[in-house]
Design a protein around this motif. Structure first.
Motif, PDB file in Angstrom:
ATOM      1  N   VAL A  81       0.857  -1.036   0.091  1.00  0.00           N
ATOM      2  CA  VAL A  81      -0.222  -0.041   0.015  1.00  0.00           C
ATOM      3  C   VAL A  81       0.944   1.081   0.114  1.00  0.00           C
ATOM      4  O   VAL A  81       2.264   1.385   0.200  1.00  0.00           O
ATOM      5  CB  VAL A  81      -0.985  -0.091   1.214  1.00  0.00           C
ATOM      6  CG1 VAL A  81      -1.801  -1.196   1.059  1.00  0.00           C
ATOM      7  CG2 VAL A  81      -0.132   0.154   2.410  1.00  0.00           C
ATOM      8  N   ALA A  82       0.169   2.361  -0.265  1.00  0.00           N
ATOM      9  CA  ALA A  82       0.982   3.536  -0.436  1.00  0.00           C
ATOM     10  C   ALA A  82       1.758   4.024   0.927  1.00  0.00           C
ATOM     11  O   ALA A  82       3.010   4.378   0.767  1.00  0.00           O
ATOM     12  CB  ALA A  82       0.039   4.838  -0.636  1.00  0.00           C
ATOM     13  N   ASP A  83       1.205   3.805   2.189  1.00  0.00           N
ATOM     14  CA  ASP A  83       1.864   4.091   3.378  1.00  0.00           C
ATOM     15  C   ASP A  83       1.845   2.410   4.360  1.00  0.00           C
ATOM     16  O   ASP A  83       0.866   2.618   5.080  1.00  0.00           O
ATOM     17  CB  ASP A  83       1.533   5.186   4.056  1.00  0.00           C
ATOM     18  CG  ASP A  83       2.254   5.567   5.163  1.00  0.00           C
ATOM     19  OD1 ASP A  83       3.194   4.690   5.596  1.00  0.00           O
ATOM     20  OD2 ASP A  83       2.025   6.468   6.132  1.00  0.00           O
ATOM     21  N   PRO A  84       2.788   1.651   4.040  1.00  0.00           N
ATOM     22  CA  PRO A  84       2.488   0.267   4.801  1.00  0.00           C
ATOM     23  C   PRO A  84       2.817   0.529   6.245  1.00  0.00           C
ATOM     24  O   PRO A  84       2.005  -0.050   7.134  1.00  0.00           O
ATOM     25  CB  PRO A  84       3.452  -0.725   4.258  1.00  0.00           C
ATOM     26  CG  PRO A  84       4.612   0.369   3.479  1.00  0.00           C
ATOM     27  CD  PRO A  84       3.823   1.293   2.956  1.00  0.00           C
ATOM     28  N   TRP A  85       3.736   1.398   6.748  1.00  0.00           N
ATOM     29  CA  TRP A  85       4.048   1.392   8.268  1.00  0.00           C
ATOM     30  C   TRP A  85       2.963   2.004   8.709  1.00  0.00           C
ATOM     31  O   TRP A  85       2.593   1.860   9.928  1.00  0.00           O
ATOM     32  CB  TRP A  85       5.311   2.354   8.187  1.00  0.00           C
ATOM     33  CG  TRP A  85       6.598   1.962   7.970  1.00  0.00           C
ATOM     34  CD1 TRP A  85       7.221   1.934   6.801  1.00  0.00           C
ATOM     35  CD2 TRP A  85       7.177   1.024   8.698  1.00  0.00           C
ATOM     36  NE1 TRP A  85       8.367   1.028   6.713  1.00  0.00           N
ATOM     37  CE2 TRP A  85       8.384   0.526   7.843  1.00  0.00           C
ATOM     38  CE3 TRP A  85       7.212   0.586   9.827  1.00  0.00           C
ATOM     39  CZ2 TRP A  85       9.344  -0.337   8.329  1.00  0.00           C
ATOM     40  CZ3 TRP A  85       8.187  -0.531  10.564  1.00  0.00           C
ATOM     41  CH2 TRP A  85       9.271  -0.935   9.685  1.00  0.00           C
TER      42      TRP A  85
END
Length: 424
Positions: free
Chosen positions: A325-329
């Motif tokens: 995804v765009a921001d996995p964290w």
């Protein structure tokens, strides 16, 4: 693959294969024979099931050295670097013994002790899995296990592949046996001529190995009962369809029973991935295996939102979870159940299989809800330390005796009161 809406139950959890009654009965007979007959039974079953009549089922030092010498410099460097990465990761898992002293002089603590011995089962026969050797042996070595025994089914000529032997040699494993199946588990558990029994058995195998591990548990410890490999991919609009499809197939080619699942909130991605999977299948060497896996145990689920997608992922509790995804964290805190979590598009599952450092022996079949990857801790045991002071005994003795009498254990109470009398 068809695109299916996410529901409350994804219906992909599969019960661990308990085997048929005939298989279980056969394994029980094999284990009993190995326990009572030892080496002779192991050789007999090796002849029966593997079709070989080895001169000796113990690998010699000369065989190990010859295989190691035959390894190319390039392969040796790759194996060495993988071992170094995996060892460095596992060294961070080491737990220390600890002690604390109370004001009254009582010392309490925990003593961490490595197991005396461990048996490592490495699948073999027609395939070779040097990565399985590394993932089993390194945490045992880091824990300080004194003796590591490796067993692996022989090839048709009665030997083990050079890469298996070379990897064992590179790791310093000197006790290697050309034996597999339930008879190998029996030998590790009960011992036989030339092999002392071990304290713990780790490593994956077929249904007969899995049943044998279940049956000997309690006499020895085991790591887990592993099912077919599985991957779940959580993805949004930013994911590349080719990457997602390739990663799904990386697990599908393991086994017709392996599962590969995509959960996404983006319909365009879902549609693109289904097309890409079909295209990539056309040129895959193990197409028949991967195709069966995708057909019978593959799925693409479309969620109404990313929150619903994450909930579905937690319900799956997959062995491998990729978060593309765009921001996995940002999503990581919401993920509760997965054996290993791969964050970002460059973190493909094979990176964890071979090279990154974390262990690839992981919980399957939804057991990531309560269990963990193989670690250094699996090769240790802990002992509680109690050094009670006289001051604490006097202060607490009557309370301890009273507690014992709550359970109607008079001798317990008197054991404490004997000391109280001496302190008066």
């Amino acid at each position: 693959m068809k695109i299916t809406p996410v529901t409350d139950d994804l219906s992909l959890k599969r019960s661990i294969d308990q085997g048929t009654s005939d298989q279980r009965r056969a394994v029980e007979e094999i284990l009993h024979a190995v326990k009572t007959e030892g080496y002779d039974a192991v050789v007999r079953y090796t002849r029966q099931f593997d079709g070989v009549e080895p001169d000796s089922i113990r690998v010699t030092e000369e065989e190990l050295k010859a295989a190691h010498d035959s390894m190319s410099d390039e392969t040796r460097k790759i194996i060495q670097e993988a071992i170094a990465n995996i060892r460095a990761f596992h060294e961070r898992q080491v737990q220390q013994s600890w002690f604390s002293t109370n004001p009254d002089g009582t010392i309490l603590g925990q003593k961490v002790t490595p197991l005396d011995s461990a048996g490592v089962y490495v699948p073999g026969g027609l395939a070779a899995y040097p990565s399985s050797i590394i993932m089993n042996v390194v945490p045992a070595q880091v824990a300080g296990v004194g003796r590591i025994v490796m067993v692996s089914p022989p090839q048709k000529d009665g030997s083990l592949t050079d890469i298996v032997l070379a990897t064992a040699k590179e790791l310093g494993v000197t006790e290697v046996w050309k034996v597999g199946g339930a008879q190998a588990i029996g030998a590790l558990t009960y011992g036989m001529a030339g092999m002392e029994p071990v304290d713990k058995i780790t490593g994956p195998g077929n249904i007969f190995v899995a049943l044998a591990k279940q049956l000997v548990y309690g006499t020895v410890d085991i790591d887990m009962i592993a099912g077919p490999s599985e991957i779940a991919i959580l993805a949004d609009h930013s994911a590349k369809p080719a990457y997602v499809a390739a990663d799904m197939l990386s697990q599908a080619e393991h086994d017709p029973m392996a599962s590969a699942v995509l959960v996404t909130d983006d319909r365009a991605l879902a549609e693109a991935v289904t097309i890409e999977v079909e295209e990539q299948l056309k040129t895959l060497p193990k197409r028949d295996i991967a195709e069966a896996s995708i057909r019978d145990h593959g799925a693409v689920y479309l969620a109404e939102s990313m929150d619903q997608a994450v909930a579905a992922i937690n319900d799956l509790a997959a062995e491998h979870l990729e978060v593309q995804v765009a921001d996995p964290w940002a999503l990581l805190p919401k993920i509760r159940h997965a054996g290993a979590i791969f964050l970002g598009e460059q973190s493909s599952e094979p990176v964890g299989d071979y090279f990154a450092g974390p262990n690839h022996i992981l919980p399957t079949n939804g057991t990531a809800r309560f269990s963990s990857p193989l670690t250094v801790e699996d090769f240790t045991k802990k002992s509680s330390i109690i050094a009670y002071s006289k001051e604490a005994a006097v202060t607490n003795g009557k309370k301890i005796a009273a507690f014992a009498r709550l359970e109607e254990l008079e001798a317990h109470a008197r054991a404490v009161e004997q000391r109280l009398e001496d302190s008066e």
